[in-house]
Structures are given as C-alpha cells and as structure tokens.
Design a protein around this motif. Sequence first.
Motif, PDB file in Angstrom:
ATOM      1  N   VAL A 207       0.865  -1.185   0.000  1.00 46.84           N
ATOM      2  CA  VAL A 207       0.000   0.000   0.000  1.00 46.84           C
ATOM      3  C   VAL A 207       0.899   1.231   0.000  1.00 46.84           C
TER       4      VAL A 207
ATOM      5  N   LEU B 285      -7.674   7.264  -3.054  1.00 43.54           N
ATOM      6  CA  LEU B 285      -8.859   7.219  -2.205  1.00 43.54           C
ATOM      7  C   LEU B 285      -9.313   8.644  -1.855  1.00 43.54           C
TER       8      LEU B 285
ATOM      9  N   LEU C 289     -12.887  10.495  -2.647  1.00 42.02           N
ATOM     10  CA  LEU C 289     -13.693  11.102  -1.587  1.00 42.02           C
ATOM     11  C   LEU C 289     -13.968  12.586  -1.891  1.00 42.02           C
TER      12      LEU C 289
ATOM     13  N   LEU D 144     -16.598  12.850  -4.451  1.00 37.40           N
ATOM     14  CA  LEU D 144     -17.899  12.562  -3.846  1.00 37.40           C
ATOM     15  C   LEU D 144     -18.439  13.800  -3.129  1.00 37.40           C
TER      16      LEU D 144
ATOM     17  N   ARG E 132       4.136  11.423   4.427  1.00 39.81           N
ATOM     18  CA  ARG E 132       4.823  10.155   4.612  1.00 39.81           C
ATOM     19  C   ARG E 132       5.742   9.858   3.423  1.00 39.81           C
ATOM     20  N   ALA E 133       5.223  10.151   2.224  1.00 45.27           N
ATOM     21  CA  ALA E 133       6.027   9.884   1.033  1.00 45.27           C
ATOM     22  C   ALA E 133       7.292  10.733   1.041  1.00 45.27           C
TER      23      ALA E 133
ATOM     24  N   GLU F 174      -1.657  -4.101   6.296  1.00 44.71           N
ATOM     25  CA  GLU F 174      -1.981  -2.761   5.831  1.00 44.71           C
ATOM     26  C   GLU F 174      -2.967  -2.803   4.677  1.00 44.71           C
ATOM     27  N   LEU F 175      -2.759  -3.789   3.789  1.00 47.34           N
ATOM     28  CA  LEU F 175      -3.656  -3.896   2.633  1.00 47.34           C
ATOM     29  C   LEU F 175      -5.070  -4.190   3.091  1.00 47.34           C
TER      30      LEU F 175
ATOM     31  N   PHE G 119      -6.476  -1.172   4.720  1.00 47.26           N
ATOM     32  CA  PHE G 119      -6.770  -0.126   3.713  1.00 47.26           C
ATOM     33  C   PHE G 119      -8.054  -0.446   2.966  1.00 47.26           C
TER      34      PHE G 119
ATOM     35  N   GLY H 294     -10.895   1.960   3.611  1.00 45.55           N
ATOM     36  CA  GLY H 294     -11.178   2.740   2.401  1.00 45.55           C
ATOM     37  C   GLY H 294     -12.602   2.511   1.958  1.00 45.55           C
TER      38      GLY H 294
ATOM     39  N   ALA I 106     -14.903   4.365   4.284  1.00 41.31           N
ATOM     40  CA  ALA I 106     -14.920   5.815   4.038  1.00 41.31           C
ATOM     41  C   ALA I 106     -15.778   6.139   2.823  1.00 41.31           C
ATOM     42  N   LEU I 107     -15.622   5.339   1.763  1.00 40.55           N
ATOM     43  CA  LEU I 107     -16.414   5.587   0.549  1.00 40.55           C
ATOM     44  C   LEU I 107     -17.889   5.373   0.824  1.00 40.55           C
TER      45      LEU I 107
ATOM     46  N   ILE J 248     -11.158   7.396   8.256  1.00 39.38           N
ATOM     47  CA  ILE J 248      -9.961   8.184   7.911  1.00 39.38           C
ATOM     48  C   ILE J 248      -9.009   8.240   9.099  1.00 39.38           C
TER      49      ILE J 248
ATOM     50  N   LEU K 254      -6.990   5.255   8.975  1.00 39.39           N
ATOM     51  CA  LEU K 254      -5.977   5.365   7.918  1.00 39.39           C
ATOM     52  C   LEU K 254      -4.822   6.246   8.371  1.00 39.39           C
ATOM     53  N   TYR K 255      -5.135   7.283   9.195  1.00 46.59           N
ATOM     54  CA  TYR K 255      -4.064   8.121   9.733  1.00 46.59           C
ATOM     55  C   TYR K 255      -3.139   7.272  10.601  1.00 46.59           C
TER      56      TYR K 255
ATOM     57  N   MET L  21      -2.602   4.167  10.390  1.00 51.45           N
ATOM     58  CA  MET L  21      -1.829   3.297   9.519  1.00 51.45           C
ATOM     59  C   MET L  21      -0.596   4.017   9.003  1.00 51.45           C
ATOM     60  N   GLN L  22      -0.689   5.331   8.892  1.00 55.82           N
ATOM     61  CA  GLN L  22       0.451   6.083   8.352  1.00 55.82           C
ATOM     62  C   GLN L  22       1.260   6.736   9.471  1.00 55.82           C
ATOM     63  N   LEU L  23       1.098   6.241  10.658  1.00 56.31           N
ATOM     64  CA  LEU L  23       1.871   6.687  11.819  1.00 56.31           C
ATOM     65  C   LEU L  23       1.526   8.111  12.270  1.00 56.31           C
TER      66      LEU L  23
ATOM     67  N   VAL M 275      -3.944   6.330 -12.283  1.00 55.58           N
ATOM     68  CA  VAL M 275      -3.540   5.126 -11.541  1.00 55.58           C
ATOM     69  C   VAL M 275      -3.262   3.996 -12.512  1.00 55.58           C
TER      70      VAL M 275
ATOM     71  N   VAL N 207       7.162   7.815  -4.413  1.00 51.48           N
ATOM     72  CA  VAL N 207       6.975   6.558  -3.671  1.00 51.48           C
ATOM     73  C   VAL N 207       7.911   6.576  -2.474  1.00 51.48           C
ATOM     74  N   ALA N 208       7.372   6.129  -1.312  1.00 54.96           N
ATOM     75  CA  ALA N 208       8.193   6.119  -0.108  1.00 54.96           C
ATOM     76  C   ALA N 208       9.438   5.287  -0.335  1.00 54.96           C
TER      77      ALA N 208
END
Lengths: 628, 103, 183
Positions: B5, B13, B17, B20, B54-55, C3-4, C7, C11, C14-15, C41, C44-45, C47-49, C110, C120-121
């Motif tokens: 991910v 995502l 959103l 939307l 983060r990236a 994580e997947l 997510f 995700g 959230a949708l 969300i 998800l935050y 998840m991203q520390l 995408v 990309v990290a």
Amino acid sequence: MSQFLWIIIALPLASAVFLHFAGRRIGEPRAGYLATLSVAGSFALALGAALPFFQGESHGVTVNIWEWMPAIGAALEINWDPLAALMTLIITGVGALIHLYAIGYMHGEARFTRFFVYLNLFVASMLTLVLAGNFAMLFMGWELVGLCSFLLISFWSTRPSANAAGKKAFVVNRIGDFGFLVGLMLIFATFSTLSYAGIFERAEEVLSPGMATAIGLLILIGAAGKSAQIPLYVWLPDAMEGPTPVSALIHAATMVTAGVYVIARSAVIFEISPIAGPIVATVGAATALWAATIALAQKDIKRVLAYSTISQLGYMFLAVGAAGHVAGVFHLMTHAFFKALLFLGAGSVIHGMADEQNMEKMGGLRKAMPITAVTMLIGTIAISGIPPLAGFWSKDEILGVAFSRGGWFWVLWIVGLVTALITAFYMTRQFVLVFLGEPRWTEGVHPHESPRTMTLPLIALAGLSIVGGLLNTPFRTALEHFLEPSFELVALTHPPEGLGMFVLLAGLSTLAGLAGAGAAFLTYNRPAELWGRFEAAFGRTWTLWSEGYRVDDLYWATLVKPGLRAAEAAAFRFDTPIIDGAVNGAGRLVRAAASKGRGLQTGMVRSYGALFAAGTVAVIGWIIWRGA
Amino acid sequence: MSLVVTSGWYMTLAAVLFALGALGILIRRNALVMFMCIELMLNAVNLTFVAAGRALGNLDGQLAVFFVLVVAAAEVVVGLAIIVAIFRRRQSASVDELSELAG
Amino acid sequence: MVELVVFVLMGGGALAGGVTVIKARNPVYSAMGLLGTLFAIAVLYVMQLAHFVAAVQVIVYAGAVLTLFLFVIMMVGVDKEEDVRETIPHQRRLALALGLIAIGIVVSLVARGRFAWVPVASAAADPQATNGTVQALAEPMFTDWVLAFEATALLLTIAAAGTIALASFRRPVADTAAERTGV
C-alpha cells in the motif's frame, strides 16, 4: 531702486484684487479713486526709476523676480530700459488720467467697481507686456491684455451688440496671436531661448536672412491683430461698443500700440531681414490710407475716432517698418496723448448728449460744453499735423523717415502725405459737425458740460498734446537721445538732414493738413442740406466708405460662413452620428450583453458551484493532459 | 502477490472522496448536508497531506492537517451560525430559496 | 498484508460513508455517514503513523464538530425530509458527469501508473521520521510554524466573536414594522 520695479506692476494688480473682493463695500466714488491712485502711484514710481535714463547714466537693467522655466529662458523678469520706461510712463500717465475720467463717466453704473477692477487689471497686464524681459512673459501680458480688452468691450453684457463685438475682438486677435506664437516658436527653435538678452545680442551671427524674414512676418501677423492693421483691423471699430474710457485707454492709447512696441523691440530681427521691414511699412501705409477713407464717411462720433486710430497705427507701422523706430515710438506717444484726448472728449459729448453718438444730431455744442470744445479743438489740430502741436512733429518725422529711405518708400511717403490730408479733413469735419453750426439735437436733449473729474483729464491731455511734440524736434532730439540705449544694436533711419529739407517736407505736410482742414471747414460749416449734397455727390463711393468697404460682409461670406458651415457639418454629420454613436453604441452593447448574460446569474448557489466545478475539472484535466 | 500500500493508494482514495464531496454539494440543496460535504472534501485533502508527508519523509504534512482542522472548526462554527440565523428568519435550510440576487 | 486489508476495509468504509452523506434523504443519516467516514480516515491516519492527528480527528471532528452538526439538525427539524426532485435543469446530470470525469482522471492516472507527482516512499527513509507523536509534532509546531499557529489562534478568536455577533443579531425595528403591516 531696481529691485522695487516689480511694484510698478503689483500696484494696479493689488488694487484690482482688492476691488474685486472689497469694491462693493467701499462704494462708488472711492473705488474709482483707489484705482486711479494705484495707477498714479505706478506712474510716480516709474518716473523715479527712469531718472537715470534722463541723465544718460544708465543703459537699462534686467531684474529677475522669479525663475519660471529656466530651460527656455522664460522668467518673470523686468527689463527696465528706456523704451520700456517710456511705454510705462505713457501707460500709467495716460492711464491715470483716464481712470480719473472714468469716475465721472461711469457715474451711476451698477457695476461701477467691476469696471475699475478690469481697468486696473488691464494696466497691470499692459505693464507686464512692456516690462517683460523675455518673449514668454511678453506673451503672457499680450494674452492678458487681450482678455481685459474682451471683458471691457462686452462690459455692458446685456447688449447683444457688445457681446458680439467682444467675441469678434477675441476671435480676430486669436488669429494674430496664432501667428505670433508660431513666430515665438521659431525664435526658440533658432536661439534655444526666449530671453531678450539671449536673442538680440546673438541675432547677427545666428539668424539667417530667410529665418529673420519668417520670424518678422509672423510677428507682423500678431502685431497686425493686436494693433488693428490690414487685414485684421475689423475688430477695432466694433470695439467701440465698450464704455468710452475703454476706447480711449485700450483701443487708442495703449493696448493697440502693443504691436508697434513688439516690432520696435524686435528691431534687430527686422534689420537682418531684407524684406520684412518694407512689408511692415507697406501694410502700415496701406492701412493708414484705407482706414482714413473709411473714417471720412462715418456718422458715429466714436467710429470716426476708431478708424482714425487704425489709420494712425498705420503711420506707426510705416515708421517701424522703415527702421525709424524712434519716430514710430514718438508717434505712439503723441498719439496716446491726442487720441486719448479726442476719445475722452467724444465721451464727454456723448455723456452730455444723453448717449447720442450720431454726429448728424449734434452741432453747436461749443456754447454748451466750452471746455470740451476747446480741448477737442486742440486734439483735432494736433492729429491734423498742424505745427507746433504734438501730431505735427511726430507725423512729420515719420514722413521724413519714409522719404529718406527712398525707392519704394517714396510711394509710401506719398500715401502718408495723402493720408495726412484726409486725416485733417475728417477730423475737422467731425469737429465742425459736433461743435459748430446750428443745433440739430433730438428733442428733449439738454447738453451740459461734464463734471470736473472728466474735464480735468481733458485739460491735462490737451496740455500734453500741445507740448508733447517738443520732446523730439529736428532742433532738439531729446527723445532720440533718451531711447538710444534701447536701439544701440540697430541702425536707425533718420529724417533727411538739413534745415532746407526739413522746411520742404514739413511745409508739404503742413500744407496737406491745412488744405484738408480748410476744405472740411468750408464744406461742413454750412447748413446740413448743403454738405449733405456734397456727400451725395460722391455717390456710391461715399456709401462704400461709410460701410467700411464692406469688409465685414466679405469676411462673413468668405471666412465666417464657411467656418460656421464646417462647424455645423462637424457637429451634425460627424459628432452626432459617429462620436456620439460610438459612445452610445458602447453603452447599448453593454446593455445588450448584460440582458443576455443576466440569465446566467440565477441566484442559485448550486448553479454557480456547478460552473465553478466544471472550470476546476477543465483546468486540472488540461494540466494533466498536457503533462501526460 | 505482494501488494504494497503506497501513498498513491491513499491519494487515490482521497481524490475519490473529494469528488464525492463535490458531487454532494452540487446535487443537495439542504445547507446542512452541503456543509457536511465540505467537511468530506476537507478530510479528503487532509488524507492527501498525511500521505504526501509520509512519502516525503517529514512531518510537515501532518502539521498542515492540524491547521486545516483548526480552520475547518472555525468555519463550521461560523457557517452553522449563519444557517441558524437564516433558518430563524425563513424556517427553511434550502439554499435554492436564497436566490434574491438573481440577475 | 495487514496494511492492505486495513486499507481495503477502511477505504471501503470511508467511501460508503461518503455515499451515504450525499444520498441520505434525512440529514441525520448524512451525519451518521460522515461519522463513519471520519472514523475510517482516522484509522488510515494511524496506519500512516499519524497518531496525534488521528486522535485530534476523533476528538475534534467526530466529537465536537459532528455533535454541533447534530445539534443544529435537531434544532432545524429532523422530520423535514428533503424533496429530492431536482429543480435546476441539467444540474444533476452535469454534477454526475463532472464527478465521473474527475474520478476518471484519477483512475486513468492510476491505471497508467503515472505518479510522477507522488513520490513513492523510499525504502531507505526512516519510518520513525514520520512518526507523528505529540512530542515530534510539537517541536516544529512551536518553532518553524509558530507564526501560522498564532494566526490560527487569531482566526479562532475572530470566529468566536463572529458567531456571537450572528447569534445576537436582531432585526431592525423598522423592518419588523414593515412586515407587520404586510408591506
């Protein structure tokens, strides 16, 4: 002393400003006395400042008051040399007498103080003109006197004719001013400065004859406008619509001599050009004869004097054109004396006759107005050139100058001689019609002598008209000596030397004067039917003269009417459909677009949101598409 | 399969959103719901900030979220006060009725 | 792998919440949908520390803001169901088209793997560098960002004052008089 010279201009100006604001409060006679005093004060100051010139101790100074535009040599600076001093003395001296006279003449006038505001302003402007040390300041005074002239001609602003005359004077003067202005630009282009010192001292090395001719002729156009010479003289007779003191001060003694002054001042430029001077002289001589013949047939007492003024100005132009600058300025001075006297006398007659100006309805006034009659007689003799009065000496010097130049100037000399004869004729005709013979008054008119404020200036001017000529006779050239520093860069033309020549020339001109006067006396000192028959014998020529050669009609048909037509076409064919159309069209376009576009503004926030979102998506899409 | 991910997933995502939220503003006429949609969009942006932070390997993204949050809170307070004021006057929370400024 | 899964779950949550916000007729349901999205969300935050941000998200958004929303909804009236018929012509079609285009742009990016603008990290980056603890956030907040911090303080004060002004608003007397006479 010289650092106080500015007071000469400031005094009448301050009086004008004061009377403008407080005149109504201090009331009728006092406002007039204040105005008179301010001008008399300037005269006294000028007399004191001119003393070194009388003693031959000074050649003149230039006093800088304020740097205006140093880059073009324009400053408020006073050039105090003998010529300026003489002009100042004439303006303030004659001016003060006319101010005094106006107190009586304008008695009972509703806008009494306003009149003196204008008169004072005029004196200040005229002094600015003659005291200027550069052409920029001179032009400022030049325009200011034009403005005052306009204001005073149309002083009785409820009369349509006065308004028309004011407008006419203004417009005709504008034509002349345009030429003058172009001349000044040429001077600046040649010398890179407008100051007298910078121009006249370098003229000989810098100025080519061709350029000198161009500048000279352009100055002549301006001078012809201001000094009422052919072809721009038409405004002066109409200017008689103004009150008589105005006619005397502005349209006889001072303002109209500005043209002569400017040419005399620019003498160096005219000397370099081979033909500018002769052209000036020719214009002057032609104007002198032309206007004199018109004056012959006038019935209006002031119009006779107006045409006479034009004619006498023609003499002055003849003199300065022939490089006889001293003679021209001399005649300018004596003319200021006797023409002011004649105008004021005419004003006195008009005043006594309850505003009657037609000479055919006068006659026999010598008993009712003895002082006016005697002073007018002196003025008439003076202008007719009969010795030893003022006009004889100055006119004779002009004719002498023309004679000694020879060649083409002999023709001009003969023209001048003929004009002298005609002058004597019409002036005597005027005097006889007004003061001698049987009364032909309209009923209910009771002529009376004017008050002392009016007769006093008459007596003073009559005295000057008698002795003024003695300043510069062939036997004692005081004036020439006095003016010498002003013309040291110029070779002056002098009348022929020797007593024999003088007696011959003076004899001829005196003979012409006496002949004209005698003929007029014999013709007009008779019952009205007889001289009426004399005038009728001339037939259509007389009518033509009385109508001023119909120059006004000619100008109307050839210049004014086409001008009006062009203006009309511009107004209704161009301005209305095209300029207005463009402006209105722009307005209509906006309104049409708005009434179409108002549908977009629904007031629905969400519609706006949708449009906003569409725009955003479009921009993002475009950026990504371009980047991809 | 080893699906990692990445930040791109979070950002995608967030974009969806955001879209939307924008859609909601365009089709709903209740002022309160529109307001909620704005909050939705702000949250989407916040998610983007955190992912980008983060990236890039620093904390600035998270700090930006903090400030957006404060602004959103202030905006909600004022916005709801306005809605209440309008409701008191008109007895309605529909934005379509607020169309006096139509051309 | 964890994580997947998280997510996908969050995700999707959230949708779903977002769709509920814009679809529900009753504003209370919309608020509930928004609540779901906010929680998702927040996860998800984490998840991203972004631990602190996640906590604030729950407290401020889910706690304070949403409560305020619900309060106003109740005040305005829950029973008022919205008429969903669209009155502005083409509005709904236009909105849907715009939404689809926007999503389409993202999806196409995408799909084509074009993320040049999203780095990309890197594997080398220290995960601890983006560990958003309170201590780690406080240091830049009160050094580099102190001006922005002060500005938000000012903004909040102004917002509070503005709200008070709006709440204490009274109609002018003349206005009420005019309404009373029916003009």
